[in-house]
Design a protein around this motif. Structure first.
Motif, mmCIF file in Angstrom:
data_model
loop_
_atom_site.group_PDB
_atom_site.id
_atom_site.type_symbol
_atom_site.label_atom_id
_atom_site.label_comp_id
_atom_site.label_asym_id
_atom_site.label_seq_id
_atom_site.Cartn_x
_atom_site.Cartn_y
_atom_site.Cartn_z
ATOM 1 N N HIS A 109 -14.849 -6.373 -5.805
ATOM 2 C CA HIS A 109 -14.666 -7.131 -7.035
ATOM 3 C C HIS A 109 -13.628 -6.371 -7.851
ATOM 4 C CE1 HIS A 109 -19.008 -8.877 -6.706
ATOM 5 N NE2 HIS A 109 -18.213 -9.264 -5.733
ATOM 6 N N MET A 110 -12.433 -6.912 -7.914
ATOM 7 C CA MET A 110 -11.358 -6.086 -8.450
ATOM 8 C C MET A 110 -10.724 -6.697 -9.681
ATOM 9 S SD MET A 110 -8.525 -6.656 -5.508
ATOM 10 C CE MET A 110 -7.924 -8.281 -5.087
ATOM 11 N N PRO A 111 -10.244 -5.825 -10.577
ATOM 12 C CA PRO A 111 -9.457 -6.313 -11.708
ATOM 13 C C PRO A 111 -8.065 -6.697 -11.222
ATOM 14 C CG PRO A 111 -9.495 -3.939 -11.715
ATOM 15 C CD PRO A 111 -10.404 -4.375 -10.594
ATOM 16 N N MET A 112 -7.266 -7.216 -12.121
ATOM 17 C CA MET A 112 -5.911 -7.622 -11.781
ATOM 18 C C MET A 112 -5.049 -6.368 -11.626
ATOM 19 S SD MET A 112 -3.596 -10.446 -13.746
ATOM 20 C CE MET A 112 -3.452 -9.449 -15.232
ATOM 21 N N VAL A 113 -4.939 -5.867 -10.424
ATOM 22 C CA VAL A 113 -4.206 -4.636 -10.138
ATOM 23 C C VAL A 113 -2.833 -4.998 -9.572
ATOM 24 C CG1 VAL A 113 -4.210 -2.472 -8.838
ATOM 25 C CG2 VAL A 113 -6.356 -3.424 -9.682
ATOM 26 N N GLU A 114 -1.761 -4.584 -10.238
ATOM 27 C CA GLU A 114 -0.427 -5.008 -9.836
ATOM 28 C C GLU A 114 -0.017 -4.433 -8.486
ATOM 29 O OE1 GLU A 114 2.557 -4.516 -12.767
ATOM 30 O OE2 GLU A 114 1.473 -5.600 -14.316
ATOM 31 N N ASN A 115 -0.510 -3.253 -8.115
ATOM 32 C CA ASN A 115 -0.056 -2.605 -6.890
ATOM 33 C C ASN A 115 -0.639 -3.238 -5.622
ATOM 34 O OD1 ASN A 115 1.582 -0.776 -8.177
ATOM 35 N ND2 ASN A 115 -0.028 0.744 -8.412
ATOM 36 N N ASP A 116 -1.763 -3.927 -5.760
ATOM 37 C CA ASP A 116 -2.371 -4.586 -4.613
ATOM 38 C C ASP A 116 -1.669 -5.928 -4.391
ATOM 39 O OD1 ASP A 116 -4.562 -6.529 -3.448
ATOM 40 O OD2 ASP A 116 -5.176 -4.494 -2.922
ATOM 41 N N ILE A 117 -1.638 -6.386 -3.137
ATOM 42 C CA ILE A 117 -0.948 -7.643 -2.858
ATOM 43 C C ILE A 117 -1.556 -8.807 -3.635
ATOM 44 C CG2 ILE A 117 -2.352 -8.060 -0.775
ATOM 45 C CD1 ILE A 117 0.134 -9.464 0.403
ATOM 46 N N ILE A 118 -2.885 -8.812 -3.787
ATOM 47 C CA ILE A 118 -3.524 -9.878 -4.571
ATOM 48 C C ILE A 118 -3.068 -9.791 -6.022
ATOM 49 C CG2 ILE A 118 -5.718 -10.929 -5.247
ATOM 50 C CD1 ILE A 118 -5.078 -11.029 -2.237
ATOM 51 N N GLY A 119 -2.998 -8.570 -6.557
ATOM 52 C CA GLY A 119 -2.512 -8.380 -7.921
ATOM 53 C C GLY A 119 -1.086 -8.843 -8.099
ATOM 54 N N HIS A 120 -0.244 -8.608 -7.102
ATOM 55 C CA HIS A 120 1.143 -9.079 -7.169
ATOM 56 C C HIS A 120 1.194 -10.597 -7.296
ATOM 57 C CE1 HIS A 120 3.029 -5.322 -5.028
ATOM 58 N NE2 HIS A 120 2.616 -5.066 -6.245
ATOM 59 N N VAL A 121 0.380 -11.277 -6.491
ATOM 60 C CA VAL A 121 0.367 -12.737 -6.525
ATOM 61 C C VAL A 121 -0.151 -13.232 -7.875
ATOM 62 C CG1 VAL A 121 -0.626 -14.812 -5.480
ATOM 63 C CG2 VAL A 121 0.129 -12.926 -4.030
ATOM 64 N N ILE A 122 -1.191 -12.584 -8.393
ATOM 65 C CA ILE A 122 -1.771 -12.999 -9.675
ATOM 66 C C ILE A 122 -0.756 -12.856 -10.798
ATOM 67 C CG2 ILE A 122 -3.539 -12.457 -11.401
ATOM 68 C CD1 ILE A 122 -5.289 -11.493 -9.001
ATOM 69 N N THR A 123 -0.053 -11.736 -10.832
ATOM 70 C CA THR A 123 0.876 -11.479 -11.939
ATOM 71 C C THR A 123 2.186 -12.243 -11.804
ATOM 72 O OG1 THR A 123 1.638 -9.479 -10.800
ATOM 73 C CG2 THR A 123 -0.057 -9.208 -12.466
ATOM 74 N N SER A 124 2.638 -12.453 -10.563
ATOM 75 C CA SER A 124 3.933 -13.118 -10.383
ATOM 76 C C SER A 124 3.812 -14.633 -10.245
ATOM 77 C CB SER A 124 4.635 -12.567 -9.137
ATOM 78 O OG SER A 124 3.964 -12.984 -7.953
ATOM 79 N N GLY A 125 2.649 -15.108 -9.782
ATOM 80 C CA GLY A 125 2.503 -16.527 -9.508
ATOM 81 C C GLY A 125 3.285 -16.975 -8.291
ATOM 82 N N GLN A 126 3.708 -16.016 -7.454
ATOM 83 C CA GLN A 126 4.512 -16.319 -6.271
ATOM 84 C C GLN A 126 3.827 -15.790 -5.009
ATOM 85 O OE1 GLN A 126 7.431 -18.078 -6.207
ATOM 86 N NE2 GLN A 126 7.126 -18.441 -8.401
ATOM 87 N N PRO A 127 4.082 -16.431 -3.854
ATOM 88 C CA PRO A 127 3.527 -15.916 -2.601
ATOM 89 C C PRO A 127 4.061 -14.524 -2.282
ATOM 90 C CG PRO A 127 4.322 -18.166 -2.332
ATOM 91 C CD PRO A 127 4.822 -17.689 -3.660
#
Length: 217
Positions: A109-127
């Motif tokens: 259960h993770m916060p919005m972490v930019e360094n993780d690939i999921i975090g990248h997608v969340i912050t960028s809105g891009q695949p």
């Protein structure tokens, strides 16, 4: 002789043209298959009464297109905590083989972490696409991915307007180069799935308003 040189040059041109035609034919076939995939998901999204059912269909369809054995959905926690929860929605070709990876994912259960690939997608809105997640130090599940024989990862957002409300992730058993057309279509697929989320949000909001009205009366 000059004639032999001319014949050789002509054969080389013909071979180059044949290779170009084969490449173009492959690109057309891939684009046609992706359009059919998008149409199937769009039709399911338009008719969906259950978010879980349409997300499951999307995972199954994308895994069938790519031939990749693992697909999964992350969803934002409904309590507004900013955490992203691993949903129970999976595509697993061989559940026993990927049990360790599934367990590691469900526990995360993770916060919005930019360094993780999921975090990248969340912050960028891009695949996003990683050739080999097992060598990425920011990828928290690298050990379980390696144990399960998973390498490349493709992740795309589920979008309501520009807000990311979910992330779909897919894993390949071999290192794969980025698939430009799939990355482009990932955005369109995410928009279609977002419409189902938006309808669900609207229905929940309407229900809350009706309950509040009932209480006030």
């Amino acid at each position: 002789t000059l004639l032999q040189e001319q014949n050789l040059a002509l054969r080389q041109q013909e071979e180059a043209l044949q290779a170009l035609n084969a490449t173009l034919a492959q690109q057309v076939a891939e684009r046609t298959a992706l359009l059919e995939l998008l149409q199937a998901i769009t039709a399911a999204a338009n008719e969906a009464t259950s978010l879980e059912a349409v997300l499951q269909l999307a995972l199954d369809q994308i895994c069938a297109y790519t031939g990749w054995p693992v697909g999964h959905v992350y969803l934002a926690a409904s309590d507004g905590s900013g955490l992203w929860m691993s949903s129970p929605i999976w595509h697993l070709d061989t559940p026993a083989r990927f049990a360790a990876f599934q367990q590691a994912t469900q526990a995360l259960h993770m916060p919005m972490v930019e360094n993780d690939i999921i975090g990248h997608v969340i912050t960028s809105g891009q695949p996003e696409w990683h050739d080999d997640a097992t060598t990425d130090p920011a990828f928290r599940r690298s050990a379980s991915a390696k144990e399960s024989g998973l390498h490349s990862v493709f992740a795309c957002p589920i979008l309501v307007s520009r807000e990311v409300v979910g992330v779909m992730e897919f894993y390949a058993p071999k290192m794969q180069q980025p698939h430009a057309m799939l990355l482009d279509f990932g955005v369109q697929i995410g928009i279609q799935l977002g419409r189902v989320v938006e309808r669900q949000y609207a229905a929940a909001q309407y229900q809350l308003q009706q309950e509040a009205l009932y209480q006030s009366e």
